[in-house]
Design a protein around this motif. Structure first.
Motif, PDB file in Angstrom:
ATOM      1  N   ARG A  36       0.855  -1.180   0.000  1.00 48.11           N
ATOM      2  CA  ARG A  36       0.000   0.000   0.000  1.00 48.11           C
ATOM      3  C   ARG A  36       0.896   1.235   0.000  1.00 48.11           C
ATOM      4  N   VAL A  37       0.393   2.323  -0.533  1.00 54.43           N
ATOM      5  CA  VAL A  37       1.120   3.589  -0.547  1.00 54.43           C
ATOM      6  C   VAL A  37       0.277   4.608   0.214  1.00 54.43           C
ATOM      7  N   LEU A  38       0.872   5.226   1.215  1.00 55.20           N
ATOM      8  CA  LEU A  38       0.221   6.312   1.953  1.00 55.20           C
ATOM      9  C   LEU A  38       0.844   7.604   1.462  1.00 55.20           C
ATOM     10  N   ARG A  39       0.035   8.409   0.777  1.00 52.83           N
ATOM     11  CA  ARG A  39       0.487   9.714   0.288  1.00 52.83           C
ATOM     12  C   ARG A  39      -0.079  10.796   1.205  1.00 52.83           C
ATOM     13  N   VAL A  40       0.808  11.625   1.698  1.00 54.23           N
ATOM     14  CA  VAL A  40       0.428  12.744   2.556  1.00 54.23           C
ATOM     15  C   VAL A  40       0.888  14.013   1.836  1.00 54.23           C
ATOM     16  N   VAL A  41      -0.073  14.878   1.506  1.00 54.64           N
ATOM     17  CA  VAL A  41       0.231  16.112   0.789  1.00 54.64           C
ATOM     18  C   VAL A  41       0.057  17.281   1.757  1.00 54.64           C
ATOM     19  N   VAL A  42       1.112  18.096   1.867  1.00 57.14           N
ATOM     20  CA  VAL A  42       1.113  19.238   2.784  1.00 57.14           C
ATOM     21  C   VAL A  42       1.474  20.509   2.016  1.00 57.14           C
ATOM     22  N   ASP A  43       1.068  21.647   2.575  1.00 52.54           N
ATOM     23  CA  ASP A  43       1.367  22.922   1.933  1.00 52.54           C
ATOM     24  C   ASP A  43       1.444  24.003   3.002  1.00 52.54           C
ATOM     25  N   SER A  44       1.910  25.185   2.621  1.00 59.68           N
ATOM     26  CA  SER A  44       1.929  26.340   3.519  1.00 59.68           C
ATOM     27  C   SER A  44       1.882  27.606   2.676  1.00 59.68           C
ATOM     28  N   GLU A  45       1.761  28.722   3.349  1.00 51.96           N
ATOM     29  CA  GLU A  45       1.734  30.019   2.657  1.00 51.96           C
ATOM     30  C   GLU A  45       2.987  30.221   1.810  1.00 51.96           C
ATOM     31  N   ASP A  46       4.127  29.733   2.300  1.00 49.55           N
ATOM     32  CA  ASP A  46       5.402  29.941   1.622  1.00 49.55           C
ATOM     33  C   ASP A  46       5.858  28.734   0.817  1.00 49.55           C
ATOM     34  N   GLY A  47       4.970  27.763   0.607  1.00 46.63           N
ATOM     35  CA  GLY A  47       5.367  26.538  -0.068  1.00 46.63           C
ATOM     36  C   GLY A  47       6.021  25.591   0.921  1.00 46.63           C
ATOM     37  N   VAL A  48       6.535  24.486   0.413  1.00 39.22           N
ATOM     38  CA  VAL A  48       7.135  23.473   1.275  1.00 39.22           C
ATOM     39  C   VAL A  48       8.482  23.073   0.695  1.00 39.22           C
ATOM     40  N   GLU A  49       9.514  23.144   1.526  1.00 35.95           N
ATOM     41  CA  GLU A  49      10.848  22.768   1.080  1.00 35.95           C
ATOM     42  C   GLU A  49      11.048  21.263   1.231  1.00 35.95           C
ATOM     43  N   LEU A  50      11.957  20.734   0.452  1.00 41.67           N
ATOM     44  CA  LEU A  50      12.260  19.305   0.465  1.00 41.67           C
ATOM     45  C   LEU A  50      12.701  18.835   1.848  1.00 41.67           C
ATOM     46  N   ASP A  51      13.529  19.623   2.523  1.00 39.75           N
ATOM     47  CA  ASP A  51      13.992  19.251   3.862  1.00 39.75           C
ATOM     48  C   ASP A  51      12.834  19.142   4.845  1.00 39.75           C
ATOM     49  N   THR A  52      11.846  20.030   4.706  1.00 44.06           N
ATOM     50  CA  THR A  52      10.680  19.990   5.582  1.00 44.06           C
ATOM     51  C   THR A  52       9.879  18.716   5.340  1.00 44.06           C
ATOM     52  N   CYS A  53       9.719  18.337   4.074  1.00 43.87           N
ATOM     53  CA  CYS A  53       9.027  17.083   3.749  1.00 43.87           C
ATOM     54  C   CYS A  53       9.763  15.891   4.342  1.00 43.87           C
ATOM     55  N   ALA A  54      11.091  15.902   4.260  1.00 45.32           N
ATOM     56  CA  ALA A  54      11.891  14.791   4.799  1.00 45.32           C
ATOM     57  C   ALA A  54      11.746  14.701   6.317  1.00 45.32           C
ATOM     58  N   GLU A  55      11.822  15.848   6.992  1.00 47.74           N
ATOM     59  CA  GLU A  55      11.665  15.861   8.456  1.00 47.74           C
ATOM     60  C   GLU A  55      10.282  15.357   8.850  1.00 47.74           C
ATOM     61  N   LEU A  56       9.261  15.851   8.170  1.00 46.48           N
ATOM     62  CA  LEU A  56       7.891  15.449   8.471  1.00 46.48           C
ATOM     63  C   LEU A  56       7.693  13.963   8.190  1.00 46.48           C
ATOM     64  N   SER A  57       8.302  13.475   7.138  1.00 47.62           N
ATOM     65  CA  SER A  57       8.199  12.055   6.795  1.00 47.62           C
ATOM     66  C   SER A  57       8.744  11.182   7.929  1.00 47.62           C
ATOM     67  N   ARG A  58       9.872  11.587   8.506  1.00 49.02           N
ATOM     68  CA  ARG A  58      10.451  10.816   9.627  1.00 49.02           C
ATOM     69  C   ARG A  58       9.515  10.827  10.837  1.00 49.02           C
ATOM     70  N   VAL A  59       8.943  11.998  11.140  1.00 47.45           N
ATOM     71  CA  VAL A  59       8.043  12.114  12.284  1.00 47.45           C
ATOM     72  C   VAL A  59       6.788  11.264  12.062  1.00 47.45           C
ATOM     73  N   ILE A  60       6.231  11.332  10.860  1.00 54.43           N
ATOM     74  CA  ILE A  60       5.035  10.542  10.551  1.00 54.43           C
ATOM     75  C   ILE A  60       5.344   9.057  10.609  1.00 54.43           C
ATOM     76  N   ALA A  61       6.471   8.642  10.039  1.00 56.24           N
ATOM     77  CA  ALA A  61       6.849   7.228  10.042  1.00 56.24           C
ATOM     78  C   ALA A  61       6.988   6.704  11.473  1.00 56.24           C
ATOM     79  N   ASP A  62       7.655   7.479  12.330  1.00 56.92           N
ATOM     80  CA  ASP A  62       7.813   7.069  13.737  1.00 56.92           C
ATOM     81  C   ASP A  62       6.454   6.929  14.417  1.00 56.92           C
ATOM     82  N   THR A  63       5.571   7.878  14.168  1.00 54.55           N
ATOM     83  CA  THR A  63       4.246   7.852  14.786  1.00 54.55           C
ATOM     84  C   THR A  63       3.432   6.667  14.275  1.00 54.55           C
TER      85      THR A  63
END
Length: 165
Positions: A36-63
């Motif tokens: 299965r593939v879990l796709r999580v799409v996030v955004d912000s007023e200033d866009g989303v940087e690759l590093d932010t996606c990577a950090e969030l991915s680690r936090v989500i994976a741990d959770t």
């Protein structure tokens, strides 16, 4: 994805995404072969940087590893920002698209390509490009007149920094 699983995932992920000062735009679980593939799409007023996606991915994976929200079996986690051709469906999407060219499909079946100049609670202030050397015209569209909207990709538009120079 069942509504119950979708609600559980949203409830679990929304605080994690908000903690990074991002908006949770979409959660999708799909099949890719046996996984299965879990796709999580996030955004912000200033866009989303690759590093932010990577950090969030680690936090989500741990959770997710600490819970049974994804159930048994393997899955792949993808955390990304929305694509450039994402539909504009929320008020905040229109606000973020201010200054951009958008293609609007109107409720009456017509289509309109125009630059979004302003957004308020009722609708959009637009600049419709002139045709054959004519000047652009202003137009106001209420949200209830819009059936679908999407940002148009512009390859030759100067960005704001270039225009100010």
């Amino acid at each position: 994805m069942s509504t119950t699983q979708s609600e559980r995932l949203r409830g679990l992920l929304e605080p994690l995404v908000s903690a990074k000062e991002l908006d949770l735009e979409e959660i999708e679980v799909s099949r890719a072969g046996r996984r299965r593939v879990l796709r999580v799409v996030v955004d912000s007023e200033d866009g989303v940087e690759l590093d932010t996606c990577a950090e969030l991915s680690r936090v989500i994976a741990d959770t997710l590893d600490e819970t049974d929200a994804m159930g048994e079996g393997e899955y792949v986690l993808e955390v990304s920002s929305p694509g450039a051709d994402r539909p504009l469906t929320e008020h905040r999407h229109y606000v973020r698209a201010t200054g951009r060219l958008a293609k609007l499909t109107l409720a009456d079946g017509g289509e309109l390509v125009a630059r979004i100049l302003g957004v308020d609670d009722e609708g959009l202030d637009l600049e419709v490009p002139g045709v054959k050397g004519r000047k652009p015209t202003a137009r106001r569209i209420a949200f209830d007149e819009i059936a679908r909207a999407r940002v148009e990709i512009e390859f030759n538009r100067k960005d704001k920094k270039e225009e100010e120079a």
